[in-house]
Design a protein around this motif. Structure first.
Motif, PDB file in Angstrom:
ATOM      1  N   ASN A 177     -25.948 -36.924 -13.347  1.00  0.00           N
ATOM      2  CA  ASN A 177     -25.157 -36.311 -14.418  1.00  0.00           C
ATOM      3  C   ASN A 177     -24.182 -35.279 -13.869  1.00  0.00           C
ATOM      4  OD1 ASN A 177     -26.725 -37.733 -16.211  1.00  0.00           O
ATOM      5  ND2 ASN A 177     -27.580 -35.946 -17.234  1.00  0.00           N
ATOM      6  N   ARG A 178     -23.157 -34.966 -14.655  1.00  0.00           N
ATOM      7  CA  ARG A 178     -22.374 -33.758 -14.421  1.00  0.00           C
ATOM      8  C   ARG A 178     -23.012 -32.652 -15.254  1.00  0.00           C
ATOM      9  NH1 ARG A 178     -19.968 -32.162 -10.644  1.00  0.00           N
ATOM     10  NH2 ARG A 178     -17.792 -32.898 -10.716  1.00  0.00           N
ATOM     11  N   GLU A 179     -23.556 -31.667 -14.546  1.00  0.00           N
ATOM     12  CA  GLU A 179     -24.158 -30.487 -15.158  1.00  0.00           C
ATOM     13  C   GLU A 179     -23.550 -29.252 -14.501  1.00  0.00           C
ATOM     14  OE1 GLU A 179     -26.332 -31.032 -17.544  1.00  0.00           O
ATOM     15  OE2 GLU A 179     -27.335 -32.947 -17.125  1.00  0.00           O
ATOM     16  N   VAL A 180     -23.535 -28.130 -15.210  1.00  0.00           N
ATOM     17  CA  VAL A 180     -22.996 -26.875 -14.704  1.00  0.00           C
ATOM     18  C   VAL A 180     -24.002 -25.763 -14.968  1.00  0.00           C
ATOM     19  CG1 VAL A 180     -21.243 -25.102 -15.108  1.00  0.00           C
ATOM     20  CG2 VAL A 180     -20.560 -27.485 -14.833  1.00  0.00           C
ATOM     21  N   LEU A 181     -24.274 -24.948 -13.939  1.00  0.00           N
ATOM     22  CA  LEU A 181     -25.222 -23.854 -14.052  1.00  0.00           C
ATOM     23  C   LEU A 181     -24.679 -22.612 -13.369  1.00  0.00           C
ATOM     24  CD1 LEU A 181     -26.798 -26.632 -12.835  1.00  0.00           C
ATOM     25  CD2 LEU A 181     -28.782 -25.326 -13.567  1.00  0.00           C
ATOM     26  N   LEU A 182     -25.145 -21.451 -13.813  1.00  0.00           N
ATOM     27  CA  LEU A 182     -24.912 -20.197 -13.134  1.00  0.00           C
ATOM     28  C   LEU A 182     -26.249 -19.618 -12.692  1.00  0.00           C
ATOM     29  CD1 LEU A 182     -22.263 -18.344 -15.358  1.00  0.00           C
ATOM     30  CD2 LEU A 182     -21.868 -19.820 -13.364  1.00  0.00           C
ATOM     31  N   VAL A 183     -26.242 -18.977 -11.513  1.00  0.00           N
ATOM     32  CA  VAL A 183     -27.384 -18.192 -11.055  1.00  0.00           C
ATOM     33  C   VAL A 183     -26.930 -16.748 -10.999  1.00  0.00           C
ATOM     34  CG1 VAL A 183     -29.092 -17.817  -9.252  1.00  0.00           C
ATOM     35  CG2 VAL A 183     -28.234 -20.129  -9.689  1.00  0.00           C
ATOM     36  N   LEU A 184     -27.545 -15.910 -11.808  1.00  0.00           N
ATOM     37  CA  LEU A 184     -27.220 -14.489 -11.887  1.00  0.00           C
ATOM     38  C   LEU A 184     -28.222 -13.716 -11.043  1.00  0.00           C
ATOM     39  CD1 LEU A 184     -26.749 -14.255 -15.771  1.00  0.00           C
ATOM     40  CD2 LEU A 184     -25.019 -14.843 -14.051  1.00  0.00           C
ATOM     41  N   HIS A 185     -27.722 -12.924 -10.088  1.00  0.00           N
ATOM     42  CA  HIS A 185     -28.579 -12.133  -9.212  1.00  0.00           C
ATOM     43  C   HIS A 185     -28.547 -10.686  -9.657  1.00  0.00           C
ATOM     44  CE1 HIS A 185     -28.893 -15.314  -6.010  1.00  0.00           C
ATOM     45  NE2 HIS A 185     -27.792 -15.717  -6.638  1.00  0.00           N
ATOM     46  N   GLY A 186     -29.698 -10.125  -9.992  1.00  0.00           N
ATOM     47  CA  GLY A 186     -29.773  -8.726 -10.378  1.00  0.00           C
ATOM     48  C   GLY A 186     -30.815  -8.490 -11.443  1.00  0.00           C
ATOM     49  N   PRO A 187     -31.465  -7.336 -11.423  1.00  0.00           N
ATOM     50  CA  PRO A 187     -32.559  -7.074 -12.365  1.00  0.00           C
ATOM     51  C   PRO A 187     -32.134  -6.915 -13.816  1.00  0.00           C
ATOM     52  CG  PRO A 187     -32.086  -5.116 -11.029  1.00  0.00           C
ATOM     53  CD  PRO A 187     -31.291  -6.242 -10.441  1.00  0.00           C
ATOM     54  N   GLU A 188     -30.878  -6.493 -14.073  1.00  0.00           N
ATOM     55  CA  GLU A 188     -30.467  -6.306 -15.461  1.00  0.00           C
ATOM     56  C   GLU A 188     -30.399  -7.634 -16.209  1.00  0.00           C
ATOM     57  OE1 GLU A 188     -27.071  -3.904 -16.217  1.00  0.00           O
ATOM     58  OE2 GLU A 188     -27.665  -2.311 -14.822  1.00  0.00           O
ATOM     59  N   ALA A 189     -29.773  -8.631 -15.587  1.00  0.00           N
ATOM     60  CA  ALA A 189     -29.714  -9.956 -16.215  1.00  0.00           C
ATOM     61  C   ALA A 189     -31.112 -10.526 -16.369  1.00  0.00           C
ATOM     62  CB  ALA A 189     -28.836 -10.890 -15.384  1.00  0.00           C
ATOM     63  N   ALA A 190     -31.950 -10.347 -15.341  1.00  0.00           N
ATOM     64  CA  ALA A 190     -33.317 -10.867 -15.398  1.00  0.00           C
ATOM     65  C   ALA A 190     -34.118 -10.184 -16.492  1.00  0.00           C
ATOM     66  CB  ALA A 190     -33.991 -10.695 -14.042  1.00  0.00           C
ATOM     67  N   ALA A 191     -33.886  -8.873 -16.683  1.00  0.00           N
ATOM     68  CA  ALA A 191     -34.611  -8.160 -17.726  1.00  0.00           C
ATOM     69  C   ALA A 191     -34.224  -8.669 -19.106  1.00  0.00           C
ATOM     70  CB  ALA A 191     -34.340  -6.658 -17.615  1.00  0.00           C
ATOM     71  N   TYR A 192     -32.921  -8.947 -19.316  1.00  0.00           N
ATOM     72  CA  TYR A 192     -32.470  -9.442 -20.626  1.00  0.00           C
ATOM     73  C   TYR A 192     -33.126 -10.778 -20.950  1.00  0.00           C
ATOM     74  CZ  TYR A 192     -29.432 -11.153 -24.355  1.00  0.00           C
ATOM     75  OH  TYR A 192     -28.958 -11.650 -25.556  1.00  0.00           O
ATOM     76  N   PHE A 193     -32.930 -11.758 -20.070  1.00  0.00           N
ATOM     77  CA  PHE A 193     -33.478 -13.080 -20.355  1.00  0.00           C
ATOM     78  C   PHE A 193     -34.999 -13.096 -20.243  1.00  0.00           C
ATOM     79  CE2 PHE A 193     -29.053 -14.199 -19.321  1.00  0.00           C
ATOM     80  CZ  PHE A 193     -28.751 -14.957 -20.443  1.00  0.00           C
ATOM     81  N   GLY A 194     -35.552 -12.219 -19.396  1.00  0.00           N
ATOM     82  CA  GLY A 194     -37.001 -12.123 -19.306  1.00  0.00           C
ATOM     83  C   GLY A 194     -37.633 -11.650 -20.595  1.00  0.00           C
ATOM     84  N   GLU A 195     -36.977 -10.713 -21.273  1.00  0.00           N
ATOM     85  CA  GLU A 195     -37.500 -10.232 -22.550  1.00  0.00           C
ATOM     86  C   GLU A 195     -37.491 -11.345 -23.590  1.00  0.00           C
ATOM     87  OE1 GLU A 195     -36.727  -6.674 -25.865  1.00  0.00           O
ATOM     88  OE2 GLU A 195     -35.379  -6.911 -24.132  1.00  0.00           O
ATOM     89  N   VAL A 196     -36.419 -12.136 -23.604  1.00  0.00           N
ATOM     90  CA  VAL A 196     -36.359 -13.271 -24.530  1.00  0.00           C
ATOM     91  C   VAL A 196     -37.462 -14.261 -24.208  1.00  0.00           C
ATOM     92  CG1 VAL A 196     -34.935 -15.167 -25.379  1.00  0.00           C
ATOM     93  CG2 VAL A 196     -33.870 -12.962 -24.837  1.00  0.00           C
ATOM     94  N   PHE A 197     -37.632 -14.550 -22.926  1.00  0.00           N
ATOM     95  CA  PHE A 197     -38.679 -15.501 -22.545  1.00  0.00           C
ATOM     96  C   PHE A 197     -40.050 -14.995 -22.973  1.00  0.00           C
ATOM     97  CE2 PHE A 197     -41.912 -17.372 -19.914  1.00  0.00           C
ATOM     98  CZ  PHE A 197     -41.546 -18.702 -19.814  1.00  0.00           C
ATOM     99  N   ASP A 198     -40.329 -13.730 -22.724  1.00  0.00           N
ATOM    100  CA  ASP A 198     -41.632 -13.187 -23.083  1.00  0.00           C
ATOM    101  C   ASP A 198     -41.904 -13.337 -24.579  1.00  0.00           C
ATOM    102  OD1 ASP A 198     -42.178 -12.465 -20.476  1.00  0.00           O
ATOM    103  OD2 ASP A 198     -41.571 -10.368 -20.728  1.00  0.00           O
ATOM    104  N   ALA A 199     -40.888 -13.056 -25.398  1.00  0.00           N
ATOM    105  CA  ALA A 199     -41.067 -13.187 -26.840  1.00  0.00           C
ATOM    106  C   ALA A 199     -41.313 -14.634 -27.222  1.00  0.00           C
ATOM    107  CB  ALA A 199     -39.841 -12.636 -27.568  1.00  0.00           C
ATOM    108  N   ASP A 200     -40.565 -15.555 -26.623  1.00  0.00           N
ATOM    109  CA  ASP A 200     -40.748 -16.969 -26.945  1.00  0.00           C
ATOM    110  C   ASP A 200     -42.076 -17.490 -26.421  1.00  0.00           C
ATOM    111  OD1 ASP A 200     -38.306 -16.877 -28.166  1.00  0.00           O
ATOM    112  OD2 ASP A 200     -37.217 -17.898 -26.556  1.00  0.00           O
ATOM    113  N   TRP A 201     -42.506 -16.972 -25.296  1.00  0.00           N
ATOM    114  CA  TRP A 201     -43.799 -17.375 -24.745  1.00  0.00           C
ATOM    115  C   TRP A 201     -44.935 -16.921 -25.658  1.00  0.00           C
ATOM    116  CZ3 TRP A 201     -45.545 -20.455 -20.951  1.00  0.00           C
ATOM    117  CH2 TRP A 201     -46.887 -20.333 -20.549  1.00  0.00           C
TER     118      TRP A 201
END
Length: 552
Positions: free
Chosen positions: A494-518
């Motif tokens: 497939n043609r797929e497109v992704l970004l990898v964000l390096h840094g704790p601030e981005a990880a904290a944002y999406f990590g909080e969402v993941f924790d709530a969904d988990w």
């Protein structure tokens, strides 16, 4: 045939063979297509022409239009060279060449396949589909040679040292693009449906929108408003999405094209990718990359849990624009007006859900951002990220692929060395049973190996309808966001497109969402690898009370 279901700027002028130029670099471990081991029969001389690629099996009767691509130093006298397949030898014409030169015994036909310079050669040169040794001679001396094995119809064999890699004609071979740190805007859906449209609504120079499908009136309105402000607006979509294209989408695309917006769809026998599944947009000097489709259920915020990022990092924006032009400029993209002729479109169900805003879009600082695309480079990079994980890996996916696929093996390797892994899958009706079996298999494996791996189905509890996000948070330091479903077909065809964000601030944002969904409606999950020890205590206590109950 396409599966029934389930880029550098300087090279763009070559269109078809831009990937050939890029492919001279060493192949990645997760290269697309099969490989032939080419015998090191000769090393190309310095300042000499060399064989760059072969195309033995065109999609044409009698293999008409087959060719050899040569890498030619500037000012090369082509007439000094000839090509031989062992049975016959053909001489190149008396002309001067540079860069990539395509040699063909049927030049008129070959010119339909490429915008690169094509030169005709007289005589017999037949590239055997089952394998062949091709020599490039200068006078009587062999200066380069390539041996390839069985070819696949419509695929180009790109020479990389002693290896020939096969992939669809026109497919790209883009490197990973990295950008230094800065601020990006992180958002999730359905919570922040305006975030993805912000860059488009502000654009007055260009909008390049790439997607799988596009049926949202809000998105169409934003595109048309941008065009009225003087922006050049182009749209690129998948031609054969799974299921039927809906009448609502057809009306949306009619509306855009009637207003003069160029809409193209990737489709047909020469399609380079199984599916154009990427979901991104370039709007002036900003770009948005997401997991969601341009439809009410996705960017409209009416259904799916999705992740997205808006960035103004120039390298990322330029990399996405280059990807768009490479994909829209090849012969497998057709104008919507032509594509829709003779087609019927089905009535689809419209997503009308309404959900609370629990997580607002936020500006976060990143140290670096990487742009990955499939099938060119993403799978190998993702495997490497997982293999470098030290503490935790949280993955959210609608569903995942084969148990022995590279990404799932990397998850198990991480858990085997003590990394806490959590895998959250969709509970949507159409994948529920498949995902339940996947969860059970991961749990059984974790029990047997005493590995800290947990897997479960999502429990939205009214915060969204279903999971459509495709992402990961690794070591609370890196975030993966994009369109890639974690299965081998998507990663390699497939043609797929992704970004990898390096840094704790981005990880904290999406990590909080993941924790709530988990947590969902079932509380915080316990790593399955700990279940044996914890379970033993529960069993003893339970037996004493003569009441033992195990939750699935």
């Amino acid at each position: 045939m396409r599966p029934p279901a389930s880029l550098v700027c300087c090279l763009l002028a070559l269109v078809v063979f831009s990937p050939v130029v890029a492919a001279v670099s060493a192949p990645s471990p997760q290269a697309v297509g099969s490989e032939s081991i080419a015998a090191p029969v000769a090393t190309a001389e310095a300042e000499s022409a060399a064989i760059a690629a072969v195309y033995p099996d065109p999609i044409a009767g009698g293999d008409r239009g087959e060719f050899v691509i040569l890498s030619v130093p500037a000012g090369t006298a082509l007439g000094e060279y000839s090509l031989s397949d062992g049975d016959g030898t053909v001489s190149l014409p008396n002309a001067t060449g540079s860069g990539r030169v395509v040699a063909s015994t049927a030049p008129d036909h070959t010119r339909r396949l490429t915008d690169s310079r094509v030169v005709g050669v007289d005589g017999h040169l037949a590239l055997a589909n089952g394998g062949e040794r091709i020599r490039l001679l200068r006078g009587e001396r062999t200066v380069d040679a390539v041996r390839y094995s069985a070819a696949t119809e419509g695929e180009l064999g790109v020479v990389n040292g002693s290896v020939v890699r096969w992939r669809p004609l026109g497919a790209t071979d883009r490197p990973v693009v990295s950008a230094p740190g800065g601020d990006v805007r992180a958002f999730v859906l359905p919570d922040a449906p305006g975030a993805a449209l912000g860059p488009i609504r502000d654009a007055d120079e260009r909008v390049l929108l790439a997607g799988y499908t596009l049926s949202s009136p809000r998105v169409a309105d934003a595109l048309l408003d941008a065009q009225r402000r003087g922006a050049t607006v182009r749209v690129l979509l998948e031609g054969e999405p799974v299921g039927e294209r809906t009448a609502a989408e057809a009306r949306t695309l009619d509306r855009l094209t009637d207003a003069g917006v160029q809409v193209r769809l990737i489709s047909g026998p020469r399609a380079r990718y199984s599916y154009h599944h990427a979901k991104y947009a370039v709007a002036d000097d900003r770009a948005v990359v997401m997991t969601e489709n341009w439809k009410p259920a996705g960017t409209g915020g009416n259904s799916s849990r999705g992740w997205g990022v808006v960035t103004a990092q120039p390298r990322i924006v330029d990399g996405l624009a280059t990807t768009f032009h490479a994909d829209a400029g090849w012969r497998d993209s057709a104008a919507w007006e032509r594509y829709r002729q003779g087609r019927r479109f089905e009535r689809g169900e419209r997503a009308t859900g309404a959900y609370p805003t629990e997580f607002r879009a936020e500006s976060v600082t990143v140290r670096r951002t990487d742009l990955l695309v499939t099938p060119d480079n993403a799978q190998g990079e993702l495997v490497a990220i997982l293999d470098r994980a030290n503490d935790s890996v949280d993955v959210i996916q609608p569903t995942v692929g084969d148990w022995d696929g590279p990404l799932l093996r990397a998850l198990r390797r991480a858990a085997s060395r003590g990394v806490e892994v959590r895998l959250l899958l969709s509970d949507a009706w159409y994948v529920r049973e498949e995902n339940r079996r996947t969860v059970e298999r991961f749990r059984d494996w974790a029990d047997r190996t005493d590995a800290p791996l947990s897997a479960k189905l999502a429990d939205p509890e009214g915060r969204y309808e279903k999971i459509h996000a495709k992402g990961a948070v690794v070591d609370r330091e890196r975030v993966v966001v994009g369109s890639l479903n974690w299965n081998e077909q998507a990663a390699t065809t497939n043609r797929e497109v992704l970004l990898v964000l390096h840094g704790p601030e981005a990880a904290a944002y999406f990590g909080e969402v993941f924790d709530a969904d988990w947590a969902g409606g079932g509380g915080v999950g316990v790593p399955v690898g700990l279940a044996t020890a914890v379970g033993g205590v529960i069993v003893v206590a339970g037996l004493a009370a003569r009441r033992v109950r195990f939750e699935p």
